[in-house]
Motif scaffolding. Sequence first.
Motif, PDB file in Angstrom:
ATOM      1  N   ALA A 203       0.827  -1.201   0.000  1.00 42.24           N
ATOM      2  CA  ALA A 203       0.000   0.000   0.000  1.00 42.24           C
ATOM      3  C   ALA A 203       0.868   1.260   0.000  1.00 42.24           C
ATOM      4  N   PRO A 204       0.367   2.330  -0.608  1.00 42.40           N
ATOM      5  CA  PRO A 204       1.109   3.587  -0.661  1.00 42.40           C
ATOM      6  C   PRO A 204       0.895   4.425   0.600  1.00 42.40           C
ATOM      7  N   GLY A 205       1.738   4.287   1.584  1.00 39.99           N
ATOM      8  CA  GLY A 205       1.625   5.074   2.811  1.00 39.99           C
ATOM      9  C   GLY A 205       2.249   6.446   2.645  1.00 39.99           C
ATOM     10  N   VAL A 206       1.921   7.367   3.545  1.00 39.94           N
ATOM     11  CA  VAL A 206       2.500   8.714   3.420  1.00 39.94           C
ATOM     12  C   VAL A 206       4.010   8.692   3.605  1.00 39.94           C
ATOM     13  N   LEU A 207       4.499   7.753   4.403  1.00 40.35           N
ATOM     14  CA  LEU A 207       5.934   7.690   4.637  1.00 40.35           C
ATOM     15  C   LEU A 207       6.597   6.681   3.704  1.00 40.35           C
ATOM     16  N   GLY A 208       5.944   6.422   2.598  1.00 35.57           N
ATOM     17  CA  GLY A 208       6.510   5.493   1.639  1.00 35.57           C
ATOM     18  C   GLY A 208       5.682   4.233   1.534  1.00 35.57           C
ATOM     19  N   GLU A 209       5.869   3.524   0.471  1.00 28.70           N
ATOM     20  CA  GLU A 209       5.112   2.314   0.222  1.00 28.70           C
ATOM     21  C   GLU A 209       5.477   1.256   1.269  1.00 28.70           C
ATOM     22  N   PHE A 210       4.497   0.504   1.703  1.00 32.65           N
ATOM     23  CA  PHE A 210       4.816  -0.543   2.668  1.00 32.65           C
ATOM     24  C   PHE A 210       4.103  -1.836   2.303  1.00 32.65           C
ATOM     25  N   GLY A 211       4.754  -2.925   2.639  1.00 31.43           N
ATOM     26  CA  GLY A 211       4.166  -4.218   2.369  1.00 31.43           C
ATOM     27  C   GLY A 211       3.704  -4.862   3.662  1.00 31.43           C
ATOM     28  N   VAL A 212       2.624  -5.613   3.596  1.00 31.21           N
ATOM     29  CA  VAL A 212       2.109  -6.271   4.783  1.00 31.21           C
ATOM     30  C   VAL A 212       1.984  -7.765   4.509  1.00 31.21           C
TER      31      VAL A 212
ATOM     32  N   MET B 265      -0.809  -1.531  13.081  1.00 28.91           N
ATOM     33  CA  MET B 265      -0.290  -0.240  12.668  1.00 28.91           C
ATOM     34  C   MET B 265      -1.427   0.599  12.106  1.00 28.91           C
ATOM     35  N   LEU B 266      -1.276   1.899  12.297  1.00 35.20           N
ATOM     36  CA  LEU B 266      -2.254   2.820  11.740  1.00 35.20           C
ATOM     37  C   LEU B 266      -1.482   3.856  10.956  1.00 35.20           C
ATOM     38  N   THR B 267      -1.839   4.043   9.706  1.00 35.58           N
ATOM     39  CA  THR B 267      -1.090   5.026   8.921  1.00 35.58           C
ATOM     40  C   THR B 267      -1.959   5.648   7.843  1.00 35.58           C
ATOM     41  N   PHE B 268      -1.494   6.786   7.329  1.00 33.92           N
ATOM     42  CA  PHE B 268      -2.205   7.438   6.234  1.00 33.92           C
ATOM     43  C   PHE B 268      -1.866   6.802   4.903  1.00 33.92           C
TER      44      PHE B 268
ATOM     45  N   GLU C 201       2.095   5.755  12.447  1.00 33.77           N
ATOM     46  CA  GLU C 201       2.978   6.258  11.408  1.00 33.77           C
ATOM     47  C   GLU C 201       2.244   7.295  10.591  1.00 33.77           C
ATOM     48  N   PRO C 202       2.428   8.563  10.644  1.00 36.81           N
ATOM     49  CA  PRO C 202       3.323   9.275  11.566  1.00 36.81           C
ATOM     50  C   PRO C 202       2.799   9.234  13.004  1.00 36.81           C
TER      51      PRO C 202
END
Lengths: 139, 287
Positions: free
Chosen positions: A26-35, A42-45, B207-208
Amino acid sequence: MSEKFTVEVVTPKGVLLQKEVEEVVAPGVLGEFGVLIGHTPMLTFIKPGVLSYLENDRFTKFVVGTGFCEVLRDSVTVLVDEAYSAEEIDSAKAAQEVSDLERDLEGIDSATDPEQYEKTSTRLKVARAKVVLKSGISA
Amino acid sequence: MASLRDIRKRIASVKNTQKITNAMKMVAAAKLRRAEEAIKAGRPFADKMRDVLMSLASRTNPGAHPLMEVRPPKKALLILVTADRGLCGAFNSSLVRRAEAFIKEMSAKNIQVDLVTVGRKGNDYFRRRQVGIPKAFSNVMNNITYELAGEIADAATGKFVEAEYEEVYVLYNSFRTAVTQVQILKKLLPISREEETGPRQTEYLYEPSEEELLEGILPRYVQVQVFTAMLDSVASEHGARMTAMEAATSNAEEMIYKLTLKANRMRQETITTELMEIVGGAEALKG
């Protein structure tokens, strides 16, 4: 083959996707991440971009708008303003959208109308993601 | 005294009206089905959003975000969601009455209430009265989108953050079944944490940071609330219109029945009088 977990993509228009998958990128605000399964909660934008999931060794892609994502040990929930599957997207239309929005963005002064600028730029990012997804598939 | 022709004309006119009300009823029924589906489709998003928000809010300190800040109220903003069109029974009027009661109630507490009207009918009523309407959204109920809800929510949150208003409410008809609507008055801002449904066990990786997440999610939460209010209102409107038109159609039926009886009686009367005259004339000739 790895173990499966549930991924859900939910928009205000409804639940777009609900599947047992092996991996989600998924494209997170702090960079793409894989799950993968067993990920730390985790909670992220989410920022506009391409979300993909792995099922039976094949990646399926989605375009998502802004929103956020909740990762639990055995499920991933993506809450976004908008989301489109590859079949929904018309490459010609998406390309047109990008050029239209680029022109619109030129005409908006980010200093005087930051809100409008922000909105248009978000829409542009979504449109660009559509084009990227389409070109990736046909290539 | 109405002549036979007048009554016949009347019957024809009532029949035409009945056709219209019947058609409106069917249109409303079809639209209601679609509106109901939209509500169902939107529900998971709203529920999930609320879950996440509540678990976030319980982890951060109160007043961490401007949208959660509680201030002594002097001015309040009411988002009034009505329909754009009439002919739906007491749908709009009862809502407007409720809004007026609310304004009175608040002014008794020395709180001035301004309105943001969504839907034309609310604006029509209040613009001629002593109520401030900083923003009105008219003719929008036909095509409600998440973006539009965002615009409305932004208008409210912007003014709340600028401390122009200390409280924001939303008033709308909530959809229960096709024939029942319930008026809902909800406090939108400041966002309270009372409705929390018990602590969640999961420890998250944020995150953030938690604060930044909260800041991003809160305005969305308001947007979702406005969005669901609008969806509910649209479904209720169609439900109310369907019931109202159903009643109108059956009333027309009854009217046609009565008028037809009257017309028949009149026709019979004229025939009888004519017959009597002929008989009378014949008798006179004999004599």
